[in-house]
Design an enzyme around this catalytic site. Structure first.
Site, PDB file in Angstrom:
ATOM      1  CB  SER A  36      44.305  41.198  39.770  1.00 29.91           C
ATOM      2  OG  SER A  36      43.736  41.685  40.964  1.00 29.91           O
ATOM      3  N   GLY A  38      42.316  46.367  38.889  1.00 29.02           N
ATOM      4  CA  GLY A  38      42.413  47.825  38.986  1.00 29.02           C
ATOM      5  C   GLY A  38      43.272  48.410  37.879  1.00 29.02           C
ATOM      6  CG  ASP A  53      49.166  39.267  45.864  1.00 33.08           C
ATOM      7  OD1 ASP A  53      48.663  38.906  44.778  1.00 33.08           O
ATOM      8  OD2 ASP A  53      48.682  38.975  46.977  1.00 33.08           O
ATOM      9  CB  ILE A  54      47.117  41.782  50.081  1.00 34.95           C
ATOM     10  CG1 ILE A  54      46.274  40.703  49.388  1.00 34.95           C
ATOM     11  CG2 ILE A  54      46.565  43.162  49.803  1.00 34.95           C
ATOM     12  CD1 ILE A  54      44.859  40.578  49.946  1.00 34.95           C
ATOM     13  CB  SER A  75      34.136  42.143  44.509  1.00 35.94           C
ATOM     14  OG  SER A  75      34.435  42.980  43.426  1.00 35.94           O
ATOM     15  CE1 TYR A 139      33.083  39.921  47.244  1.00 42.32           C
ATOM     16  CE2 TYR A 139      30.695  40.117  47.223  1.00 42.32           C
ATOM     17  CZ  TYR A 139      31.938  40.680  47.413  1.00 42.32           C
ATOM     18  OH  TYR A 139      32.042  42.000  47.785  1.00 42.32           O
ATOM     19  CE  LYS A 143      35.305  41.110  50.099  1.00 43.05           C
ATOM     20  NZ  LYS A 143      36.129  42.289  50.339  1.00 43.05           N
ATOM     21  CG  PHE A 167      23.365  47.246  51.625  1.00 44.15           C
ATOM     22  CD1 PHE A 167      24.138  47.182  52.786  1.00 44.15           C
ATOM     23  CD2 PHE A 167      22.245  46.451  51.560  1.00 44.15           C
ATOM     24  CE1 PHE A 167      23.798  46.335  53.852  1.00 44.15           C
ATOM     25  CE2 PHE A 167      21.885  45.608  52.618  1.00 44.15           C
ATOM     26  CZ  PHE A 167      22.659  45.553  53.754  1.00 44.15           C
TER      27      PHE A 167
END
Ligand SMILES: NC(=O)c1ccc[n+]([C@@H]2O[C@H](COP(=O)([O-])OP(=O)(O)OC[C@H]3O[C@@H](n4cnc5c(N)ncnc54)[C@H](O)[C@@H]3O)[C@@H](O)[C@H]2O)c1
Ligand SMILES: O=c1ccn([C@@H]2O[C@H](COP(=O)(O)OP(=O)(O)O[C@H]3O[C@H](CO)[C@H](O)[C@H](O)[C@H]3O)[C@@H](O)[C@H]2O)c(=O)[nH]1
Length: 322
Positions: A36, A38, A53-54, A75, A139, A143, A167
């Site tokens: 998607s 990558g 897909d996961i 992300s 986002y 997470k 970071f």
């Protein structure tokens, strides 16, 4: 001892670099990625590839795997503000399915890509893992929700898990580097200006309470980050969820980053001041003391010019190939 690892999101930036490090350490790597965001060609040679897909991880996971390294997610902080449902669905829903598949297949070790965005506006600097978590974007909230989910999974079902709170990841490792499309991260955008692909870099706000008025971030080389993942696999302990910040503990302002790119590339970089970007804390700098103590992590590429130089080399190689 060599192991067999499922790397979700291994066609993306960070996942591909970690997959490459695993291969170099002699491990067997299977990448699961739905492409998607990558790229098929981003998967390192030597890794097996499943395009999927996961949410369907149960189709492929089996007890032969020693662990899962879970990078697959959306992300983009800004996009998450306007399309929060996309982030809850993929990051939280997807991970819930993945954890279920791991339970079924009795794969009992996980390393998860968490983020500094789980903290939101910091209460003090540098940020430690015990600081309050009050994300300022869906986002970051998605997470953080996954981190909570993993804590429960470890306590209830004996998962051994490490969440690594990155970071600002930057730099490249050989043929693996950052090529988000569209790009939103500062260093690759400034490099696009150096290449002549953009006229100028927008500085999102110069009225922050920092020495030069621009935001300060802690940039960490992707190869140092990758090394932490291999150490995390060793540190993961059944029934425990360890959370570690990953950063260098040095902050650089947006203007310092731009100046470093000028020095490294030798190109003039025009800059224009633009309004602040929503949800950007003024200063985000990590305390990585936990990673040093618990993982034995010892980053060796903290020099910003070196990080930028590696990203510049990768950017130029990609441009030559296109
Ligand atoms: N890059 C950073 O600065 C940074 C900072 C903090 C945390 N992170 C986290 O690190 C991880 C990797 O980030 P990145 O910069 O490499 O992003 P990326 O977009 O390059 O990689 C993510 C990969 O996951 C894949 N993917 C997404 N949803 C999927 C799904 N449902 N099933 C299968 N594959 C799926 C994408 O195709 C992509 O290849 C993410 O979880 C991100 O939240 C990144
Ligand atoms: O064109 C640009 C792009 C960025 N910036 C500024 O540069 C700094 C760094 O921005 P990035 O977009 O490169 O990175 P972020 O700090 O926003 O985000 C990173 O850190 C976050 C934690 O807060 C999340 O983990 C996220 O996934 C990760 O990319 C910010 O102050 C941003 O406002 C600009 O001035 N101009």
């Amino acid at each position: 001892m060599s192991g067999k690892y499922l790397v979700t999101g291994g066609a993306g930036y960070v996942g591909s670099v970690v997959a490459q490090h695993l291969l170099e350490a002699g491990h067997e790597v299977v990448v699961l990625d739905n492409l998607s965001t990558g790229f098929r060609e981003g998967v390192p040679a030597g890794a097996s590839f499943i395009e999927g897909d996961i949410r369907d991880a149960a189709k492929w996971l089996d007890p032969s795997y020693d662990a899962v390294l879970h990078f697959a997610a959306f992300s983009q902080v800004g996009e998450s503000v306007v399309k929060p449902e996309k982030y809850w669905d993929n990051n939280v829903g997807g991970t819930m399915a993945l954890l279920g598949a791991m339970r079924e297949a009795e794969v009992r070790k996980l390393v998860f890509s968490s983020t500094a965005a789980t903290y939101g506006e910091p209460v003090s600097t540098p940020i430690t893992e015990t600081d309050p978590t009050a994300p300022t974007s869906p986002y970051g909230a998605s997470k953080l929700a996954v981190d909570h989910m993993i804590t429960g999974e470890a306590a209830a079902h004996g998962l051994g898990a490490v969440s690594l709170r990155y970071f600002n990841v930057a730099g490249a490792y050989g043929a693996c580097g950052e090529r988000h499309d569209p790009e939103s991260h500062l260093i690759p955008l400034v490099l696009q200006v150096a290449q002549g692909r953009r006229e100028a870099i927008s500085v999102f706000g110069d009225d922050y309470p920092t020495p030069d008025g621009t935001c300060i971030r802690d940039y960490i080389h992707v190869a140092d980050l990758a090394e932490a993942h291999l150490l995390a696999l060793d540190a993961a302990t059944a029934g425990e969820h360890l959370i570690c910040n990953l950063g260098n503990g040095n902050g650089f302002s947006v203007r310092e980053v731009i100046e470093t790119v000028r020095q490294v590339t030798g190109h003039p970089i025009p800059e224009v001041v633009a309004p602040r970007r929503g949800g950007d804390p003024a200063v985000l700098v990590a305390s990585a003391a936990t990673a040093r103590e618990r993982l034995g992590w010892n980053p060796s590429r903290a020099d910003l010019a070196g990080i930028v130089a590696d990203a510049w080399e990768f950017t130029q190689n990609i441009a030559r190939e296109q």
